[in-house]
Design an enzyme around this catalytic site. Structure first.
Site, PDB file in Angstrom:
ATOM      1  N   LYS A   8     -12.171 -57.266   1.779  1.00 60.69           N
ATOM      2  CA  LYS A   8     -12.544 -55.941   1.263  1.00 60.69           C
ATOM      3  C   LYS A   8     -13.300 -55.154   2.330  1.00 60.69           C
ATOM      4  CE  LYS A   8     -15.019 -54.083  -2.820  1.00 60.69           C
ATOM      5  NZ  LYS A   8     -15.763 -54.461  -4.056  1.00 60.69           N
TER       6      LYS A   8
ATOM      7  N   SER B 175     -13.934 -52.500  -8.409  1.00 63.88           N
ATOM      8  CA  SER B 175     -13.743 -51.760  -7.180  1.00 63.88           C
ATOM      9  C   SER B 175     -12.904 -52.497  -6.125  1.00 63.88           C
ATOM     10  CB  SER B 175     -15.105 -51.418  -6.557  1.00 63.88           C
ATOM     11  OG  SER B 175     -15.788 -52.609  -6.200  1.00 63.88           O
TER      12      SER B 175
ATOM     13  N   SER C 164     -16.380 -56.194 -10.379  1.00 66.21           N
ATOM     14  CA  SER C 164     -15.400 -55.738  -9.382  1.00 66.21           C
ATOM     15  C   SER C 164     -14.504 -56.817  -8.785  1.00 66.21           C
ATOM     16  CB  SER C 164     -16.098 -55.005  -8.244  1.00 66.21           C
ATOM     17  OG  SER C 164     -16.398 -53.706  -8.647  1.00 66.21           O
TER      18      SER C 164
HETATM   19  N1  GLN Z   1     -17.210 -50.836 -12.215  1.00 65.97           N
HETATM   20  C1  GLN Z   1     -18.600 -51.108 -12.010  1.00 65.97           C
HETATM   21  C2  GLN Z   1     -19.241 -49.935 -11.297  1.00 65.97           C
HETATM   22  O1  GLN Z   1     -18.593 -48.967 -11.161  1.00 65.97           O
HETATM   23  C3  GLN Z   1     -18.758 -52.375 -11.220  1.00 65.97           C
HETATM   24  C4  GLN Z   1     -18.494 -52.204  -9.786  1.00 65.97           C
HETATM   25  C5  GLN Z   1     -18.688 -53.461  -8.988  1.00 65.97           C
HETATM   26  O2  GLN Z   1     -18.740 -54.563  -9.521  1.00 65.97           O
HETATM   27  N2  GLN Z   1     -18.848 -53.279  -7.706  1.00 65.97           N
HETATM   28  O3  GLN Z   1     -20.369 -49.960 -10.912  1.00 65.97           O
END
Ligand code: GLN
Length: 489
Positions: A80, A155, A179
């Site tokens: 990532k 994400s 995420s």
């Molecule tokens: N979807 C969640 C957010 O927008 C989690 C994101 C993540 O785990 N990085 O914060």
């Protein structure tokens, strides 16, 4: 095709000299050339560097290096865009880092390289890991390999899509509120969020430091255990990594789960749960039961406050962490008449709308008039959420839930409504607040269109062994993980 193999299958072939690391890497690069124009899991990748690393792995094997010493020797693994890889670009899905090149490796990356992996490619993500759909990337969206009109989750959408589309053998992502697990569920792969402190965060660009963890995306549970063996462990460069020995997570994968106790939280059967998701999870629970697990209903009474708590704590930490992107120290800069103007112009131009929303929210909940009402209160609720889990774990070895309330949604369906987007994480968020571990694995498909459904298992702090044992036994008694998307040419 070599790019479709698991880590276990590929390393067995490499060890027998049936294939070379170069051939395996080339197969991934060919697949990227074939499908990534449509999927866009990668922001960039350097084929020449990947093949040079592969040649080095082949030379090492020729001179006697083994997979017993280096469990990922010759395995192409992509990461990532939020993890530092020496001499590679690091953008965090954002414009604000400009042409930044990492001067060093993240610890997880360093450990993978030491284990012989070919670390290549920058995987697409929501900007600074804020999002659930990978629509918040400054580099364009990633599409779900199962249906190109749908999002891959987020994400770490690129990390999930790359594994689902066989563009890499495995990938790394990060999980702050879901995420890793949410995109793994929506793309039909296995994704693990380790216990807070299991994996060093050194070299991971921070979003919310008390919640962030690095973890693997893989094609099956055994590979997930292999990856955790490599990346886990204490690190003097991350004071929140825990000095707890790393067991061999693959040894518990026996298929035997007789007598293990599984908790089914009654609070997770919410209104917005899609009937097909519910049916798949119910069937998975029955399957686990038939394999010998004892299932009982448990209660996590503070679950309904998890999303609200998360959306105070995570933005608060983000607003502090992202203060460093000021146009002075890293990447892009928009000049101004004085430093203040330079900061605001750089940040105004460099950050996307979701990141700005989080910084504003976070600054607000930390401001002197609201700090006690929001931030301190959220910290107290966070403790209650953790206590719910610790209490439940006195009775059960692991907890089972859906990973997401629905299968992958359409591109654009929720991007105009941040609250709807935030609610897609209801089942994954409390795991990060509590600091425990969680894994998502395939447990079925919706009918029409055919989209993957994820089962989430949550384990005790440093309870990855038992959690993976349950996940593996379930997986091996089903065929879900062997299904592949048909990506149109
Ligand atoms: N979807 C969640 C957010 O927008 C989690 C994101 C993540 O785990 N990085 O914060």
């Amino acid at each position: 095709m070599l790019n479709q193999l698991t880590i276990a299958e590929l390393t067995a072939k490499l060890a027998r000299r049936e294939v070379s690391a170069r051939e395996a890497t080339q197969a991934c690069l060919d697949q990227i050339a074939r499908v990534d124009g449509k999927i866009h899991a990668f922001i960039s990748h350097d084929a020449t560097d990947a093949l040079a690393q592969a040649d080095a792995a082949d030379r090492a094997m020729a001179s006697g290096a083994t997979h017993a010493q280096q469990p990922l020797l010759g395995v192409p693994i992509a990461v990532k865009d939020v993890l530092a890889v020496k001499n590679q670009p690091l953008n965090c899905g954002s414009k604000i880092l400009g042409q930044f090149i990492s001067p060093y490796d993240a610890t997880a990356v360093e450990k993978m390289k030491a284990a012989g992996a070919i670390v290549f490619g920058r995987l697409n993500m929501d900007e600074f890991a804020m999002g659930s759909s990978t629509e918040n990337s400054a580099f364009g969206l990633t599409r779900n390999p199962w249906d190109l009109t749908r999002i891959p989750g987020g994400s770490s959408g690129g990390s999930a899509a790359a594994v689902a589309a066989d563009e890499a053998i495995a990938t790394l992502g990060t999980d702050t509120g879901g995420s890793i697990r949410q995109p793994a569920a929506l793309c039909g792969c296995v994704g693990l969020k380790p216990t807070y402190g299991r994996v060093s965060r050194y070299g991971l660009v921070a979003f919310a430091s008390s919640l962030d963890q690095i973890g693997p995306f893989t094609k099956d549970v055994q590979d997930c255990a292999t990856m955790l063996n490599v990346i886990g462990g204490h690190d003097l460069r991350d004071s929140t990594s825990v000095a707890q020995p790393v067991p061999d997570y693959t040894t518990g994968l026996t298929g035997n789960i007789k007598g293990l106790r599984l908790g089914l939280p009654k609070e997770y059967m919410i209104g917005g749960l899609d009937p097909e998701v519910k049916a798949a999870v119910d069937a998975a629970v029955k399957q686990l039961q038939s394999l010998g697990a004892r299932v009982e209903e448990i209660s996590l009474p503070h679950t309904e406050y998890a999303a609200a708590t998360y959306y105070i704590i995570a933005p608060a930490e983000a607003s502090a962490n992202l203060a460093r992107f000021d146009g002075i120290r890293y990447g892009a800069r928009v000049d101004g008449a004085d430093p203040l103007e330079l900061y605001s112009r750089t940040r105004g131009a460099g950050f996307g709308p979701e990141v700005k929303r989080r910084i504003i929210l976070g600054t607000y909940v930390l401001s002197s008039g609201y700090h006690d009402a929001y931030y301190v209160r959220a910290q107290k609720v966070r403790t209650l959420i953790r206590q719910d889990f610790l209490k439940a774990f006195e009775r059960v070895d692991a907890i089972v839930t859906p990973t997401t309330p629905t299968a992958a949604f359409k591109i654009g369906e929720k991007s105009g409504d941040p609250l709807q987007m935030y609610l897609s994480d209801v089942f994954t968020i409390s795991c990060n607040l509590a600091g425990i571990c969680g894994v998502s694995l395939p447990c079925g498909f919706t009918k029409s269109p055919k989209l993957p459904i994820g089962l989430q298992l949550l384990g005790k702090p440093f309870g990855e062994e038992t959690m993976l044992q349950l996940a593996h036994a379930y997986e091996q008694s089903t065929n879900w993980h062997q299904e592949k998307p048909a990506i149109p040419n």
